[in-house]
Enzyme design. Structure first.
Site, short mmCIF file in Angstrom:
data_model
loop_
_atom_site.label_atom_id
_atom_site.label_comp_id
_atom_site.label_asym_id
_atom_site.label_seq_id
_atom_site.Cartn_x
_atom_site.Cartn_y
_atom_site.Cartn_z
N CYS A 104 0.85 -1.19 0.00
CA CYS A 104 0.00 0.00 0.00
C CYS A 104 0.88 1.23 0.00
O CYS A 104 1.90 1.27 0.70
CB CYS A 104 -0.88 -0.02 1.24
SG CYS A 104 -2.01 1.38 1.38
N HIS A 146 -8.95 -3.78 -2.44
CA HIS A 146 -8.05 -2.97 -1.62
C HIS A 146 -8.51 -1.51 -1.62
O HIS A 146 -8.61 -0.89 -0.56
CB HIS A 146 -6.63 -3.11 -2.20
CG HIS A 146 -5.59 -2.30 -1.51
ND1 HIS A 146 -4.61 -2.87 -0.72
CD2 HIS A 146 -5.32 -0.96 -1.51
CE1 HIS A 146 -3.81 -1.91 -0.27
NE2 HIS A 146 -4.23 -0.75 -0.74
N GLU A 147 -8.79 -0.96 -2.81
CA GLU A 147 -9.19 0.44 -2.89
C GLU A 147 -10.57 0.65 -2.29
O GLU A 147 -10.81 1.67 -1.62
CB GLU A 147 -9.15 0.93 -4.34
CG GLU A 147 -7.77 0.86 -4.99
CD GLU A 147 -6.64 1.49 -4.18
OE1 GLU A 147 -6.88 2.47 -3.43
OE2 GLU A 147 -5.51 0.99 -4.28
N HIS A 150 -10.20 1.05 1.39
CA HIS A 150 -9.75 2.39 1.79
C HIS A 150 -10.93 3.32 2.00
O HIS A 150 -10.96 4.10 2.96
CB HIS A 150 -8.82 3.00 0.73
CG HIS A 150 -7.38 2.64 0.89
ND1 HIS A 150 -6.66 2.92 2.04
CD2 HIS A 150 -6.51 2.05 0.04
CE1 HIS A 150 -5.41 2.50 1.89
NE2 HIS A 150 -5.30 1.96 0.68
#
Length: 184
Positions: A104, A146-147, A150
């Site tokens: 990351c 993953h995004e 966030h």
């Protein structure tokens, strides 16, 4: 973005939010204004992602608590996926759960084996408000999940458990980019 231009070519590189920054731990707000400021943010996000040599970047990683992310990421067949999504919703994850290396830009230089599904579907909008659906497999599916994490206020370290989590947190504590007292 101007039609035909390279994403990020006209953007400015913004400072990255690092692990321990409160903005990374809070859910992001829905985008309501699809005007020129949003297009500038996306352009800056591409410029920042490329400067940091990443494959994806969420708005909160550049200090904007908005539901936006950009990506330029290959899948497992080395097909390039390039784009952005505003107000994304992770609508489907399925297939095999794979544990693979994940890093990351908000934890520079670190990575840990993280479990993700090998297929993901995101629905959202472009900067002009056009609906988009993005299907990802393999590494690109990992990037999409993953995004999306966030934007919910999570980093991949939140998904790591046991000895892998302990090792990652020890490494983060010793990292040169860490601000004293900044880790959870």
């Amino acid at each position: 973005m101007r039609h035909g231009s390279i994403p990020g070519a006209h953007g400015r590189v913004r400072p990255l939010s690092l692990l321990g920054d409160p903005i990374l731990g809070a859910p992001c707000r829905e985008v309501t204004d699809f005007g020129p400021e949003l297009a500038r943010l996306v352009e800056d996000m591409f410029a920042t992602m490329y400067a940091a040599q990443g494959v994806g970047l969420a708005a909160n990683q550049v200090g904007e608590p908005l539901r936006v992310f950009v990506y330029d990421c290959p899948d497992d067949e080395d097909v390039r996926h390039l784009g952005h999504v505003v107000n994304p919703r992770l609508v489907e994850t399925d297939g095999v759960v794979l544990r693979g290396p994940e890093g990351c830009l908000s934890l520079p230089g670190l990575e840990a084996a993280t479990e993700r599904y090998d297929h993901a579907v995101i629905e959202g909008f472009t900067t002009t408000g056009e609906p988009v659906t993005i299907h990802g497999t393999g590494f690109f599916a990992r990037c999409l999940q993953h995004e999306a994490d966030h934007l919910e206020g999570r980093v991949y370290a939140d998904r790591v458990t046991g000895w892998r989590k302990r090792r990652l947190m020890r490494q983060a504590t010793r990292a040169t980019w860490r601000r004293p007292g900044s880790l959870p």
